[in-house]
Design a protein around this motif. Structure first.
Motif, PDB file in Angstrom:
ATOM      1  N   ASP A 127      -1.692   7.970   7.282  1.00  0.00           N
ATOM      2  CA  ASP A 127      -1.383   7.728   5.805  1.00  0.00           C
ATOM      3  C   ASP A 127      -2.420   8.424   4.994  1.00  0.00           C
ATOM      4  OD1 ASP A 127       0.320   5.852   6.687  1.00  0.00           O
ATOM      5  OD2 ASP A 127      -0.962   4.071   6.482  1.00  0.00           O
ATOM      6  N   GLU A 142      -1.141  12.052   4.842  1.00  0.00           N
ATOM      7  CA  GLU A 142       0.138  12.006   3.789  1.00  0.00           C
ATOM      8  C   GLU A 142      -0.397  11.837   2.424  1.00  0.00           C
ATOM      9  OE1 GLU A 142       3.969   9.015   3.043  1.00  0.00           O
ATOM     10  OE2 GLU A 142       3.145   9.191   4.957  1.00  0.00           O
ATOM     11  N   LYS A 152       0.091  14.490  -0.337  1.00  0.00           N
ATOM     12  CA  LYS A 152       1.003  14.270  -1.726  1.00  0.00           C
ATOM     13  C   LYS A 152       0.068  14.547  -2.912  1.00  0.00           C
ATOM     14  CE  LYS A 152       3.651  10.480  -3.885  1.00  0.00           C
ATOM     15  NZ  LYS A 152       3.762   9.905  -4.684  1.00  0.00           N
TER      16      LYS A 152
END
Length: 182
Positions: free
Chosen positions: A142, A145, A149
């Motif tokens: 997470d 990610e 992002k």
């Protein structure tokens, strides 16, 4: 017995001339002594002492038989007592054996329960560690990610801010030329 002594003394006195024959016969003691002598004579003649002896012998034999029966019963009772004492000792030994087996079985069950509990704790610990590792991996993914992002968003924002349409056309032309060479 006193009457017989009295009669004999009176008879002795009469024999020595102490009195007439009629005085002895008229004495009640003499008649009692005569009756007693006749009675004892009849008893001896009818064999009463032998009958009394036989009756007593029979009674003695009956008592001896009862004593031998009682002795036999006592021996039987002692035999039964010994038998039941042996059975009691055997039962006590079996009870001790059962208690020892039960204690050994209980110790085995306790040891097995401890081993099972240790194994269960180990499995639960491993499962917890696996969950923690999975949660760490998920959190790391997470974070990666989110970082990717954020980097992508930041790069897009930077590119949009620094490049205009002319710079984009030059980049597209370079990419096409690179693909054409390749």
């Amino acid at each position: 017995m006193a009457n017989l002594t009295l009669v004999l003394s009176e008879a002795a006195g009469a024999a020595h001339g102490g009195g007439a024959a009629g005085s002895i016969l008229s004495s009640p003691s003499w008649w009692v002594a005569l009756a007693m002598t006749i009675f004892l004579g009849v008893l001896v003649w009818k064999k009463a002492p032998a009958g009394i002896g036989a009756m007593l012998d029979k009674k003695i034999a009956e008592i001896a038989r009862q004593l031998s029966e009682a002795e036999q019963l006592r021996l039987d009772a002692e035999s039964l007592k010994a038998e039941y004492e042996a059975k009691l000792a055997h039962a006590a030994k079996e009870a001790d054996d059962l208690r020892a087996r039960a204690e050994a079985e209980a110790e085995g069950l306790v040891a097995k329960a401890k081993a099972d509990a240790t194994a269960l704790i180990g499995r639960r610990k491993q499962m917890a560690e696996d969950r923690i590792a999975a949660a760490e991996a998920s959190a790391l993914a997470d974070v990666r990610e989110a970082a990717a992002k954020a980097a992508t968003d930041a790069a897009a924002a930077l590119i949009a801010a620094r490049h205009d349409a002319k710079a984009d056309a030059a980049l597209v032309d370079q990419a096409i030329a690179a693909v054409a060479k390749g």
